[in-house]
Structure formats: C-alpha cells, structure tokens
Design an enzyme around this catalytic site. Structure first.
Site, PDB file in Angstrom:
ATOM      1  N   ASP A  11     -22.074 -17.986 -42.027  1.00 25.88           N
ATOM      2  CA  ASP A  11     -21.927 -19.250 -41.288  1.00 25.88           C
ATOM      3  C   ASP A  11     -20.526 -19.415 -40.682  1.00 25.88           C
ATOM      4  O   ASP A  11     -19.797 -20.349 -40.978  1.00 25.88           O
ATOM      5  CB  ASP A  11     -22.224 -20.429 -42.217  1.00 25.88           C
ATOM      6  CG  ASP A  11     -23.660 -20.425 -42.692  1.00 25.88           C
ATOM      7  OD1 ASP A  11     -24.501 -21.037 -42.014  1.00 25.88           O
ATOM      8  OD2 ASP A  11     -23.947 -19.808 -43.738  1.00 25.88           O
ATOM      9  N   HIS A  35     -29.070 -21.181 -36.192  1.00 24.42           N
ATOM     10  CA  HIS A  35     -28.334 -21.593 -34.995  1.00 24.42           C
ATOM     11  C   HIS A  35     -28.382 -20.524 -33.901  1.00 24.42           C
ATOM     12  O   HIS A  35     -28.315 -20.854 -32.724  1.00 24.42           O
ATOM     13  CB  HIS A  35     -26.871 -21.896 -35.346  1.00 24.42           C
ATOM     14  CG  HIS A  35     -26.661 -23.247 -35.943  1.00 24.42           C
ATOM     15  ND1 HIS A  35     -26.187 -24.319 -35.222  1.00 24.42           N
ATOM     16  CD2 HIS A  35     -26.882 -23.714 -37.189  1.00 24.42           C
ATOM     17  CE1 HIS A  35     -26.109 -25.388 -36.003  1.00 24.42           C
ATOM     18  NE2 HIS A  35     -26.528 -25.040 -37.204  1.00 24.42           N
TER      19      HIS A  35
END
Length: 677
Positions: A14, A123
């Site tokens: 991340d 994402h």
C-alpha cells in the site's frame, strides 16, 4: 545469518503512489517514500522485493506518477549485481497474463539486479475492455513482475512461483484484489484451490501474499483467516493500513500473518497514526525472521480525541462564553501535539517539516462547535492539513424505527471523514429493500444495479447503468418469448417476478450478467473514443482548408460549398433534431455525401442521465438527402436556402433568385424559420 542458503526479501504494501499529488505540501510524499523503500532494498542487498498491492493510488495514474515510478525503479532495480536465486516453476503459468511470460531478470535485453514481484490491489486493479492496470505497464517495460492475477470468476487456481536459493526453497503464492463478497462466496463454495509442488511438499516454505479486507466490515465483506489453507507458513496481508508487521500466529491454522500496513497516511484515522514500517524477511529452510525497518521520510501524524462532556468543571453548556473556552482548550491541545511532532523531527532530519494534526472533538451534551475555518487560519504555515485539524462529531440518539426510511445509522459506524467503509452497492441494495412498494424493482435486481452504480462511481464507466438495464431487459424479453406468455399484464408481471427471483438465487449467473454488461459498456466507451477522435480529425481537416475555396466565382460542378453566418433561428427542419438557437455557425455542405453528426460523450454525466436511454430517432426522416447552403453577403439581410441534393450543383446567380427559391423551398418542404424579431 546471511549465507548462500538464506533468502532476503524486502516486504512492503500500500504505497499509494500519486496520493494528493496536486497538494503543494504533501504532493511528493509518496514518491519520496518509494525512493526510501527501494534504497533500503539496495543497501541490504535483498534477493527481491515483494509488494502486497496498491502500488498506485488511482486506477489510471497521471503521467507524473507513472514517470516518477519508472524513474525510481530504473535507478534502484537495474545494475550488474547478479541475482542469486532461480525459478523452478513454469513461468508461462505464473505470468500467463503478460505478453512476456518470464521473470524480468532472465530477459537477455535487461540488466536487473533487484527483481520486484507484486500483486495488484483494489486501487490499481485491471479495468477496461482489455482488463489492463498500471502494473501491466511496468511489467511490459521489464521493471516489475506482476503475478497473482485471476481472470475467472467461477474457479481460482493459485499456482505458486517456485524459487530456490541453495538448499532453501520458497513457494510464492499471490492473489490480487477481488471484491470481498465474491471471494468470500468462492471460498465457501470450495472454488479456490492452492496448488502444491508434487515433489517434497514439506520441504517448501509457503509464502502467500493477499490484498483483501482482514477486519470484518460486514457479513461477507472480508476474508476470515480460517479460509486459508493450513499448510501456509506466512501470510503477507495487504489492504489494511494499520502497521502490524510483526508476524502474529493464528491459533487455529498455525500459520503466521504479517500486516505491513501502508507507507503513507491516506486517511486521518487512528490506524494511520501508528508508526510506519517495512519488513526485511530472512528465510532459511523452514525458519524465518522478520526485521522491522522504520520509514524515516513518512510525514508524522499525531491524533487525539476530546469528549467535552468529560470535563464538566471546565465547560458548562449554559455559559454564554463556553464556545470561547472550548476553542482555547483545543488550541492548547494542538500546540502540545505540535511540540511533540517537533521533538520527534529533531532526531530525523529526513522527515517532512510540517506534521499532520488531527483533533476529534465530541460535543455531545448541548455544546456548540466553533468555526473550524477561522481556527485553521492560525496554523496555515505550521501543519500540512490546516483545513482538517478539527473534526466535530456527536453521538445521535437512536430514533424509532420507520420501515419506510433508509437507516443510514446502521451503515455509517464512524464519522464521514474517518475512513468509513460505506459502499455504493450497500446503499443501493438497502434503499430498494426498504423503499415503498411502488418504487421497488420488479425487473432488475438490487445486486446488479448496485454493481453498475459502483462501476459508474469508481471506474467512471458512464454507460454501465444503461448497459445493465438493456442487458437485463433483453434477457427478460427472451425469457417471455420462450415461455410464450399470454399478452395479459397480470400474467406477464407474474412471469417477470418469477424469473427475477430465480436470477437472484443464482449468484454466479447474476455475476456473469453484470460482467457481460460491464464489457458492453467498456466496448461502447471505446467506440465513443474512436468517434470522438475521428470527429476531431475532421474538424482539424476543415480548419486546414479554411482558406481554400473561399472565392464564390468558381464552384466545382459536383460539390457546392457555401460559407457564411446565419442570424436567423432555424427550427422545425424536417427529418432533423432541433439545433441550438441563436448561434452563429459556419457550415460546409455537399450534395453527394451527408455526414452523420458525432455525439461527444459528456464528461460529467449524472447517474440520472445514465439511466435514460437514447431517444429513438424521428420516424419522419426523409429518404432524400438535403444540404444546407449558407451564403455570406455584405448586406445585413442574409438568406438561407434548403434545396434537394440532386439540384445542388446548379449555381445561384443572384440574391433575388436565391430568395425566391428559398421561399418555394419553404412552402414545398414545410420548413419554418423565425425572423430576428
């Protein structure tokens, strides 16, 4: 110890490259942290880097973000240092989605010193007609190895990448982000299989990297650890941003779970306030050791909560000056957090100067909040988030349940700015379940509509809703035709209701419907992009020929071109849609060809607009082709003629004859014009 049998792996998840890239203060935070992570990999001479998803913050990263990422990867991952491990598995299976199905350091045209293996996150997941993501760009460039991608929604077979260094063997499993509810259902139905090596199963160190919800956000909106196979030795869990990188043993499955967390603060929530780390994993045989490495370039984040009702000696809601007292108390708290941030930064010069400060104030008990904007003006030059320093919230009393009202309180468990897990699908589903009977869905399904709205909101697929409506309508019509239902409204409604209930029970078939509708929407978007590009090329060609053929003396015999300005407001043209009124236009018409206007898709199309299908074309379209001649004249009076295309080759000699023919055309063709008055 570091020897010929020990794997050294740098683990991070991340990174969210490009988060707030346009912010003047925080815009470069993610790029600086990526350079620090790769610098640690270079200094520790790791064998490879393992990323747990969400390398990019957006599905379609900007050019600046992609350029900065390529720059960092080329700087730190290319070199002459040899790679010390080998791959034993079939790489065509491990990298089956790549045009170059082999690991990048074995490419003869590349000189890779630190390979990077990464799965995709939620994402930066694959989307579009070709199902590509930003990681595929890096993979095609030879700077990253994208694995763990599954193309099937019916069955997932996770095949490991088999690595060997000396006498240590690692089976590296990966699974990119999949909607949690779908993956949950597939685990329950035994549709997820982790393949194991046939030879010496117990001699392999099994490492699994996953990017899903670990904490429970709903009944099926997470992946329980008990779903994973018990032969796994270590699970690297991405997506969760709170740093829990120290391996924690699962009591039932006996494997260890490491949650590295994010390397950048993306929400002002308590989980993000934990110190950020990456991990240096050493594996020898079946033993492992995780070394925590603190990130020094991450912007500090300090957070504190205040409950005004807990200070009755300081704050009395009946006091007219209580608001000023609350504001002064909050200023003291913010100053204290700024002092702590300054002391922390003194020991680390690489840390950004301005910290992130968050003060959450619970004003339940009759208190009134003060102006947050006026308060933030005092800290514009001292904090990185001046507009978000103070967050006021209060606990609302539960009202009596009303079946006709949508209860948002059950969905929203935290304040809106605290990284809530509210999803569009849940809102759509609950709305239709609690709505009145007259607005209930009778043909479409709540799940399909929720997925379509989610695609519209998250992926900007403007045709998702419309295509889903069309697809389910066509399917229902086919069903009714096959059943040969009588043309009675009650029987049709009953058959439609039964067909809808049968589709709702079959979740796999419904997922297939949604996927087919999304594929149509993406294909439709690609066609629109091609039409827009063609329209742009045609306009450029017309602009380039602006100075050509302006003379009215000589006109070609096959094509008549007119130029000029039309001040009249044309309406009611037969076979045509109404045009914009009062606009000055330049036109060029031909008698042998008629161009169909190109519809440019609107960028900001609302959800209501997406529900509306295109209006059917008028049935009054004439079989003949008409051309419009607009003649420029020096006088104020300008005439417009609408003539059939077979006669467009005839030259118009005078303005009076043009006016006469124009009036005849109006009378014969029924064209009505409104004068300037």
């Amino acid at each position: 110890r570091d020897d010929d049998d020990t794997f050294k792996i740098l683990i991070a998840t991340d990174i969210h490259l490009g988060y707030l890239e346009k912010d003047p203060v925080r815009g470069n935070d993610t790029f600086v942290t990526l350079n620090e992570i790769l610098d640690h990999a270079h200094k520790n001479e790791v064998d490879f880097v393992l990323l747990g998803g969400d390398l990019f913050h957006e599905n379609k990263p900007s050019r600046k973000t992609v350029h900065s990422c390529l720059e960092s990867l080329r700087k730190y991952c290319m070199g002459d240092r040899p790679v010390q491990f080998e791959i034993l598995s079939d790489q065509a299976v491990n990298f089956h989605c790549s045009k170059f199905p082999w690991v990048n350091y074995q490419d003869r045209n590349l000189n890779i010193s630190i390979p990077i293996f990464s799965i995709h996150g939620n994402h930066d997941d694959p989307t579009g007609a070709d199902a590509l993501c930003a990681l595929d760009i890096l993979s095609c460039a030879g700077l990253l190895n994208h694995f763990g991608r599954s193309s099937s929604v019916e069955k997932i077979d996770i095949s490991p990448i088999l690595l060997r260094k000396g006498r240590t063997k690692i089976a590296l499993y990966g699974l990119g982000a999949i909607p949690d509810e779908r993956l949950y259902r597939m685990f329950v139905n035994k549709q997820v299989t982790m393949l194991r090596p046939k030879e010496d199963e117990d001699s392999w160190f099994n490492l699994f990297v996953i990017h899903q919800n670990r904490s429970k956000h709903g009944a099926t909106n997470y992946i329980p650890e008990q779903f994973l196979d018990d032969f796994i030795d270590l699970v690297v869990w991405g997506h969760e941003h709170e740093c829990k990188i120290a391996p924690f043993q699962n009591g039932q499955q006996s494997f260890y779970v490491s949650q590295p967390g994010s390397s950048v603060v993306t929400s002002l929530s308590p989980g993000e306030a934990v110190k950020k780390h990456i991990g240096l994993l050493r594996v020898k045989g079946k033993k492992m050791k995780m070394q925590k490495i603190a990130l020094e370039t991450v912007r500090t984040f300090h957070m504190e909560d205040i409950v005004l009702a807990d200070h009755p000696d300081l704050f009395n809601p009946d006091n007219p000056k209580v608001t000023q007292a609350i504001q002064g108390f909050c200023m003291e708290k913010v100053e204290l957090m700024l002092d702590n941030a300054e002391r922390e930064r003194l020991g680390n010069p690489r840390q950004p100067e301005k910290p992130l400060i968050r003060l959450r104030v619970d004003y339940t008990g009759g208190f009134e909040p003060f102006s947050v904007h006026r308060f933030s003006q005092k800290y514009m030059d001292r904090v990185a988030n001046p507009k978000d320093i103070i967050h006021f919230f209060r606990h609302r009393e539960q009202k009596e349940k009303n079946d006709n009202d949508l209860n948002f309180g059950k969905l929203v468990s935290r304040p809106s700015s605290e990284g809530m897990t509210l999803r569009v699908e849940d809102l759509v589903k609950q709305y239709f379940q609690t709505a009145e009977k007259k607005v209930q869905l009778s043909l479409l399904t709540e799940r399909g509509m929720g997925e379509a709205v989610q695609e519209f909101v998250d992926k900007e697929e403007k045709d998702a809703i419309e295509e889903l409506v069309k697809f389910q309508l066509e399917k229902t019509q086919r069903f009714l035709k096959e059943r040969r239902t009588d043309a009675e409204e009650e029987k049709i409604d009953e058959e439609v209701r039964k067909f809808r209930e049968s589709r709702k029970k079959n979740a796999e078939e419904e997922d297939e419907e949604v996927r087919e509708a999304m594929t149509r929407a993406r294909a439709h978007r690609s066609e629109d992009e091609i039409l827009v590009a063609a329209s742009s090329d045609e306009e450029l060609m017309d602009t380039g020929m602006k100075g050509f053929g302006d003379s009215d003396d000589v006109l070609p015999s096959t094509v008549t071109r007119g130029r000029g300005r039309a001040r009249g407001r044309a309406r009611g043209a037969r076979g045509q849609n109404s045009t914009a009124r009062g606009s000055s236009r330049r036109g060029r018409a031909t008698g042998s060809r008629a161009y169909k206007p190109v519809s440019v898709p609107a960028k900001n199309k609302s959800i209501i607009d997406a529900f509306r299908s295109l209006k059917p074309e008028s049935s009054l379209n004439s079989s003949k082709s008409y051309s419009e001649d607009i003649i420029d004249d020096d006088s104020d009076l300008e005439e417009i003629s609408i003539t059939p295309s077979p006669r467009v080759n005839q030259r118009l000699s005078t303005t009076s004859s043009l006016s006469k023919r124009g009036s005849q055309s109006q009378t014969s063709r029924g064209v009505d014009f409104e004068s300037d008055e």
